[in-house]
Design a protein around this motif. Structure first.
Motif, PDB file in Angstrom:
ATOM      1  N   THR A 156     -21.200   7.612   7.046  1.00 41.00           N
ATOM      2  CA  THR A 156     -20.409   6.371   7.139  1.00 41.00           C
ATOM      3  C   THR A 156     -19.153   6.484   6.285  1.00 41.00           C
ATOM      4  OG1 THR A 156     -22.541   5.242   7.309  1.00 41.00           O
ATOM      5  CG2 THR A 156     -20.610   3.848   7.027  1.00 41.00           C
ATOM      6  N   ALA A 157     -19.289   7.087   5.109  1.00 36.01           N
ATOM      7  CA  ALA A 157     -18.140   7.247   4.217  1.00 36.01           C
ATOM      8  C   ALA A 157     -17.067   8.099   4.891  1.00 36.01           C
ATOM      9  CB  ALA A 157     -18.594   7.891   2.912  1.00 36.01           C
ATOM     10  N   THR A 158     -17.497   9.153   5.577  1.00 34.26           N
ATOM     11  CA  THR A 158     -16.538  10.019   6.289  1.00 34.26           C
ATOM     12  C   THR A 158     -15.835   9.222   7.381  1.00 34.26           C
ATOM     13  OG1 THR A 158     -18.071  11.826   5.901  1.00 34.26           O
ATOM     14  CG2 THR A 158     -16.337  12.219   7.529  1.00 34.26           C
ATOM     15  N   ASP A 159     -16.603   8.380   8.053  1.00 34.29           N
ATOM     16  CA  ASP A 159     -16.056   7.537   9.127  1.00 34.29           C
ATOM     17  C   ASP A 159     -14.991   6.579   8.577  1.00 34.29           C
ATOM     18  OD1 ASP A 159     -16.033   6.717  11.787  1.00 34.29           O
ATOM     19  OD2 ASP A 159     -17.316   4.989  11.333  1.00 34.29           O
ATOM     20  N   VAL A 160     -15.303   5.976   7.418  1.00 35.96           N
ATOM     21  CA  VAL A 160     -14.364   5.035   6.786  1.00 35.96           C
ATOM     22  C   VAL A 160     -13.101   5.787   6.351  1.00 35.96           C
ATOM     23  CG1 VAL A 160     -14.030   3.611   4.709  1.00 35.96           C
ATOM     24  CG2 VAL A 160     -16.090   3.327   6.091  1.00 35.96           C
ATOM     25  N   ALA A 161     -13.297   6.976   5.763  1.00 35.82           N
ATOM     26  CA  ALA A 161     -12.147   7.780   5.314  1.00 35.82           C
ATOM     27  C   ALA A 161     -11.262   8.144   6.511  1.00 35.82           C
ATOM     28  CB  ALA A 161     -12.644   9.046   4.618  1.00 35.82           C
ATOM     29  N   ARG A 162     -11.895   8.424   7.646  1.00 38.41           N
ATOM     30  CA  ARG A 162     -11.143   8.766   8.867  1.00 38.41           C
ATOM     31  C   ARG A 162     -10.249   7.586   9.297  1.00 38.41           C
ATOM     32  NH1 ARG A 162     -11.844   7.212  13.682  1.00 38.41           N
ATOM     33  NH2 ARG A 162     -13.917   6.365  13.214  1.00 38.41           N
ATOM     34  N   ILE A 163     -10.774   6.365   9.159  1.00 41.32           N
ATOM     35  CA  ILE A 163      -9.990   5.174   9.550  1.00 41.32           C
ATOM     36  C   ILE A 163      -8.719   5.085   8.698  1.00 41.32           C
ATOM     37  CG2 ILE A 163     -10.007   2.641   9.633  1.00 41.32           C
ATOM     38  CD1 ILE A 163     -13.043   2.843  10.223  1.00 41.32           C
ATOM     39  N   PHE A 164      -8.880   5.306   7.377  1.00 38.19           N
ATOM     40  CA  PHE A 164      -7.702   5.265   6.499  1.00 38.19           C
ATOM     41  C   PHE A 164      -6.694   6.340   6.895  1.00 38.19           C
ATOM     42  CE2 PHE A 164     -10.529   2.858   3.711  1.00 38.19           C
ATOM     43  CZ  PHE A 164      -9.686   1.849   3.320  1.00 38.19           C
ATOM     44  N   SER A 188       2.785  -2.501   5.328  1.00 35.17           N
ATOM     45  CA  SER A 188       3.379  -1.174   5.152  1.00 35.17           C
ATOM     46  C   SER A 188       2.645  -0.398   4.065  1.00 35.17           C
ATOM     47  CB  SER A 188       4.855  -1.306   4.805  1.00 35.17           C
ATOM     48  OG  SER A 188       4.993  -2.199   3.723  1.00 35.17           O
ATOM     49  N   LEU A 189       1.870  -1.135   3.236  1.00 38.90           N
ATOM     50  CA  LEU A 189       1.118  -0.494   2.151  1.00 38.90           C
ATOM     51  C   LEU A 189      -0.335  -0.953   2.205  1.00 38.90           C
ATOM     52  CD1 LEU A 189       1.000   1.091  -0.545  1.00 38.90           C
ATOM     53  CD2 LEU A 189       1.740  -1.000  -1.698  1.00 38.90           C
ATOM     54  N   LEU A 190      -1.249   0.007   2.172  1.00 39.26           N
ATOM     55  CA  LEU A 190      -2.679  -0.326   2.218  1.00 39.26           C
ATOM     56  C   LEU A 190      -3.344   0.193   0.944  1.00 39.26           C
ATOM     57  CD1 LEU A 190      -5.133  -1.364   3.845  1.00 39.26           C
ATOM     58  CD2 LEU A 190      -5.210   0.837   5.020  1.00 39.26           C
ATOM     59  N   LEU A 191      -3.982  -0.738   0.201  1.00 40.75           N
ATOM     60  CA  LEU A 191      -4.677  -0.360  -1.033  1.00 40.75           C
ATOM     61  C   LEU A 191      -6.176  -0.493  -0.808  1.00 40.75           C
ATOM     62  CD1 LEU A 191      -2.553  -2.485  -3.580  1.00 40.75           C
ATOM     63  CD2 LEU A 191      -2.140  -0.118  -2.847  1.00 40.75           C
ATOM     64  N   ALA A 192      -6.940   0.453  -1.306  1.00 45.80           N
ATOM     65  CA  ALA A 192      -8.390   0.360  -1.147  1.00 45.80           C
ATOM     66  C   ALA A 192      -9.066   0.773  -2.446  1.00 45.80           C
ATOM     67  CB  ALA A 192      -8.851   1.237   0.006  1.00 45.80           C
ATOM     68  N   ASP A 193      -9.972  -0.073  -2.912  1.00 47.33           N
ATOM     69  CA  ASP A 193     -10.668   0.195  -4.164  1.00 47.33           C
ATOM     70  C   ASP A 193     -12.118   0.591  -3.840  1.00 47.33           C
ATOM     71  OD1 ASP A 193     -11.323   0.389  -6.777  1.00 47.33           O
ATOM     72  OD2 ASP A 193     -11.028  -1.733  -7.272  1.00 47.33           O
ATOM     73  N   GLU A 194     -12.436   1.861  -4.045  1.00 42.84           N
ATOM     74  CA  GLU A 194     -13.761   2.406  -3.774  1.00 42.84           C
ATOM     75  C   GLU A 194     -14.287   2.018  -2.386  1.00 42.84           C
ATOM     76  OE1 GLU A 194     -14.915   4.586  -5.550  1.00 42.84           O
ATOM     77  OE2 GLU A 194     -14.323   4.270  -7.635  1.00 42.84           O
ATOM     78  N   PRO A 195     -13.559   2.330  -1.336  1.00 44.28           N
ATOM     79  CA  PRO A 195     -14.005   1.890   0.004  1.00 44.28           C
ATOM     80  C   PRO A 195     -15.249   2.623   0.514  1.00 44.28           C
ATOM     81  CG  PRO A 195     -12.090   3.317   0.193  1.00 44.28           C
ATOM     82  CD  PRO A 195     -12.326   3.114  -1.267  1.00 44.28           C
ATOM     83  N   THR A 196     -15.592   3.738  -0.137  1.00 46.94           N
ATOM     84  CA  THR A 196     -16.766   4.468   0.352  1.00 46.94           C
ATOM     85  C   THR A 196     -17.966   4.333  -0.588  1.00 46.94           C
ATOM     86  OG1 THR A 196     -15.963   6.473  -0.727  1.00 46.94           O
ATOM     87  CG2 THR A 196     -15.389   6.199   1.595  1.00 46.94           C
ATOM     88  N   ALA A 197     -17.822   3.487  -1.604  1.00 46.99           N
ATOM     89  CA  ALA A 197     -18.933   3.324  -2.547  1.00 46.99           C
ATOM     90  C   ALA A 197     -20.132   2.735  -1.811  1.00 46.99           C
ATOM     91  CB  ALA A 197     -18.509   2.394  -3.680  1.00 46.99           C
ATOM     92  N   HIS A 198     -21.291   3.134  -2.166  1.00 46.32           N
ATOM     93  CA  HIS A 198     -22.559   2.640  -1.604  1.00 46.32           C
ATOM     94  C   HIS A 198     -22.732   2.960  -0.117  1.00 46.32           C
ATOM     95  CE1 HIS A 198     -22.392   0.566  -5.361  1.00 46.32           C
ATOM     96  NE2 HIS A 198     -21.415  -0.234  -4.955  1.00 46.32           N
ATOM     97  N   LEU A 199     -21.936   3.869   0.413  1.00 44.88           N
ATOM     98  CA  LEU A 199     -22.104   4.240   1.830  1.00 44.88           C
ATOM     99  C   LEU A 199     -22.691   5.646   1.908  1.00 44.88           C
ATOM    100  CD1 LEU A 199     -18.686   3.057   3.370  1.00 44.88           C
ATOM    101  CD2 LEU A 199     -20.845   1.794   3.252  1.00 44.88           C
ATOM    102  N   ASP A 200     -23.474   5.891   2.967  1.00 39.53           N
ATOM    103  CA  ASP A 200     -23.999   7.245   3.131  1.00 39.53           C
ATOM    104  C   ASP A 200     -22.847   8.165   3.535  1.00 39.53           C
ATOM    105  OD1 ASP A 200     -23.763   7.389   6.091  1.00 39.53           O
ATOM    106  OD2 ASP A 200     -25.201   5.730   5.986  1.00 39.53           O
ATOM    107  N   ARG A 201     -23.102   9.469   3.460  1.00 39.75           N
ATOM    108  CA  ARG A 201     -22.032  10.459   3.667  1.00 39.75           C
ATOM    109  C   ARG A 201     -21.342  10.284   5.022  1.00 39.75           C
ATOM    110  NH1 ARG A 201     -19.234  13.515   0.086  1.00 39.75           N
ATOM    111  NH2 ARG A 201     -18.260  15.222   1.195  1.00 39.75           N
TER     112      ARG A 201
END
Lengths: 300, 215
Positions: free
Chosen positions: B172-180, B157-170
């Protein structure tokens, strides 16, 4: 319950896989444990056989009374009468000097020596069975007989059996001591192996803890591994004892034959076999438990 | 869902990592925690997941006081929280499928149900075809998605993420953010500690500076 069974079967499967994934390492571990356990197990096997041997040659504690050569038939009758009336004597048997001579002549090895003698060297004798066959009571009775008139010599015939018994007791104690020491060795071996396993799986343990694994979930595969190591090592020890038995059976049988005994060395009986396997599994578990207690504390 | 009341965290002998932190997160929110390096973002997430205990104050997660939680109760709290770690904490000797299976094995899910869930999670993050691959064979973005799949497979019910887009290109980072964001849309409360807060459609933004909450 379903989850509990799933966790246990998973842990057992992981432990088996760990054993199978590095066969050379596992084989060496099992040999180390097997040889460690085989030493006291062989001792126990020899003890059981020795006990069987002493049981098959009944000690029947007896006292032999040898009359003085000067003792006449009246003196012998007196002793016989005293023995009959003595409350400490269960039964007695008279062996006349003539009867003893005739028995000795029956022995082909002694016949020539006996024939060369000018007179009968044997005294009249009594073989006495005591009512109380404890060592102390027998000693006391023998001391009393020694004071009787015309008695030359009194001998406790079961002395050698008692000495053998004492020796067996000493060996039994040594085997127990050896078992305790080498059992400690097995715990140490299991401790070290599990410690290495924990360090190898450190990352997995830490991640599992972060993902909600209980202490039981983390411990279980290592405990199963410890039990499996101990049990398999116990099986190796059992096989080694069997091999030693087969190896010693013929020469020991031949030695026993020289003493007119029929003896065949037997391997561990079912009770001792179960004890060996149960103890080895338990000690493997104990080593794993101590190791987990020490190592996992550092991860928290 | 989450309530911080005057929470402080001190690592002796150093100074305070967090001071007098008070905020609330309601169910179904997507919260972004931002701040410079050392601001206390990771510490905040660790406190919520009970990886660390607060030095002062009270933290309630799902109504449970984290500070007074017994050792034996901790694992059961963590099973209700999905965590994407900054260093991902993937097991490199296990393949993608086995990595995602781990939380379900820990929770004692039946094998068949668990396998279905793992495949669904991998499908959701676009790794369905890579389930046999070892993590070392994946790109940085794929490894991050694998970590997300492992965090969500038990449907927390709770999802925590610590710097999930660090070291990713823009991209891929957008893609990861979309998943969240997609997980948040189906009702999961999401808390992301990140520099790239503009990538996340946050419903609440917590700005940290030297362990203190900026208003």
């Amino acid at each position: 319950m379903r989850i509990w069974i799933a966790h246990h079967s998973d842990a057992a499967w992981h432990a088996l896989r760990k054993l199978a994934v590095a066969p050379i390492n596992s084989l060496l571990y099992l040999l180390a444990i097997g040889v460690t356990l085989a030493l006291p197990a062989v001792g126990q096997m020899l003890l059981t056989n020795a006990a069987r041997l002493t049981e098959s040659t009944p000690p029947a504690p007896q006292i032999s009374i040898f009359m003085a050569s000067r003792a006449d038939s009246k003196a012998t009758k007196d002793v016989s009468e005293r023995l009959r009336k003595h409350v400490g004597v269960k039964s007695h048997q008279f062996l006349s000097r003539e009867e003893t001579l005739s028995r000795m002549k029956g022995n082909p090895d002694l016949r020539d020596v006996i024939d060369a003698l000018s007179s009968n060297p044997f005294p009249d004798a009594f073989v006495v069975a005591a009512a109380d066959d404890s060592h102390l009571a027998m000693e006391k009775l023998a001391d009393e007989f020694r004071k009787w008139p015309n008695v030359e010599h009194v001998q406790l015939d079961s002395l050698w059996v008692r000495r053998l018994d004492a020796l067996l007791n000493l060996v039994r104690t040594s085997v127990i001591l050896l078992g305790v020491l080498l059992g400690g060795g097995l715990v140490a071996i299991s401790f070290s192996i599990i410690r290495m396993q924990i360090l190898t799986h450190r990352a997995e343990i830490e991640v599992s803890q972060l993902l909600g694994a209980t202490d039981g979930y983390i411990r279980r595969p290592f405990l199963y591994y410890g039990v499996l190591l101990g049990l398999s090592g116990g099986c190796v020890a059992w096989l080694l004892v069997g091999a030693v038995t087969l190896w010693l059976r013929t020469p020991l049988g031949e030695l026993a034959h020289l003493y007119d005994l029929v003896f065949s060395l037997q391997t561990l009986n079912p009770r001792d076999s179960a004890l060996l396997l149960g103890l080895s599994a338990s000690l493997g578990w104990l080593g794993a438990m101590v190791s987990l207690q020490q190592q996992l504390g550092q991860f928290r | 869902m989450i309530c911080f009341d005057r929470v402080g965290k001190r690592y002796p002998p150093g100074g305070a990592a967090l001071s007098e932190l008070s905020f609330e997160v309601s169910e179904g929110q997507l919260v972004v925690v931002s701040g410079h390096s050392g601001a206390g973002k990771s510490t905040l997430l660790k406190l919520i997941a009970a990886i660390e205990k607060p030095s002062s104050g009270t933290i309630l997660v799902g109504g449970q006081n984290i500070g007074s939680l017994s050792r034996s109760a901790l694992p059961y709290l963590r099973r209700r929280i999905g965590i994407v770690f900054q260093d991902q904490k993937l097991l490199f000797d296990r393949n993608v499928f086995e990595n995602v299976m781990l939380p379900l094995s820990i929770a004692g899910f039946p094998q068949r149900d668990a396998a279905q869930r793992v495949r669904a999670a991998l499908d959701k993050v676009g790794l369905a075809r890579r389930e046999k691959a070892l993590p070392i064979m994946l790109s940085g973005g794929e490894q991050q998605r694998l970590a997300i799949a492992r965090a969500v497979v038990s449907r927390p019910s709770l999802l925590l993420a610590d710097e999930p887009t660090a070291h990713l290109d823009r991209e891929t980072a957008t893609d990861v953010a979309r998943i969240f964001s997609e997980f948040n849309h189906v009702g999961v409360t999401v808390l992301v500690a990140t520099y790239a807060y503009e990538l996340f459609p946050a419903t609440q933004h917590l700005r940290l500076d030297h362990g203190r909450l900026l208003q």
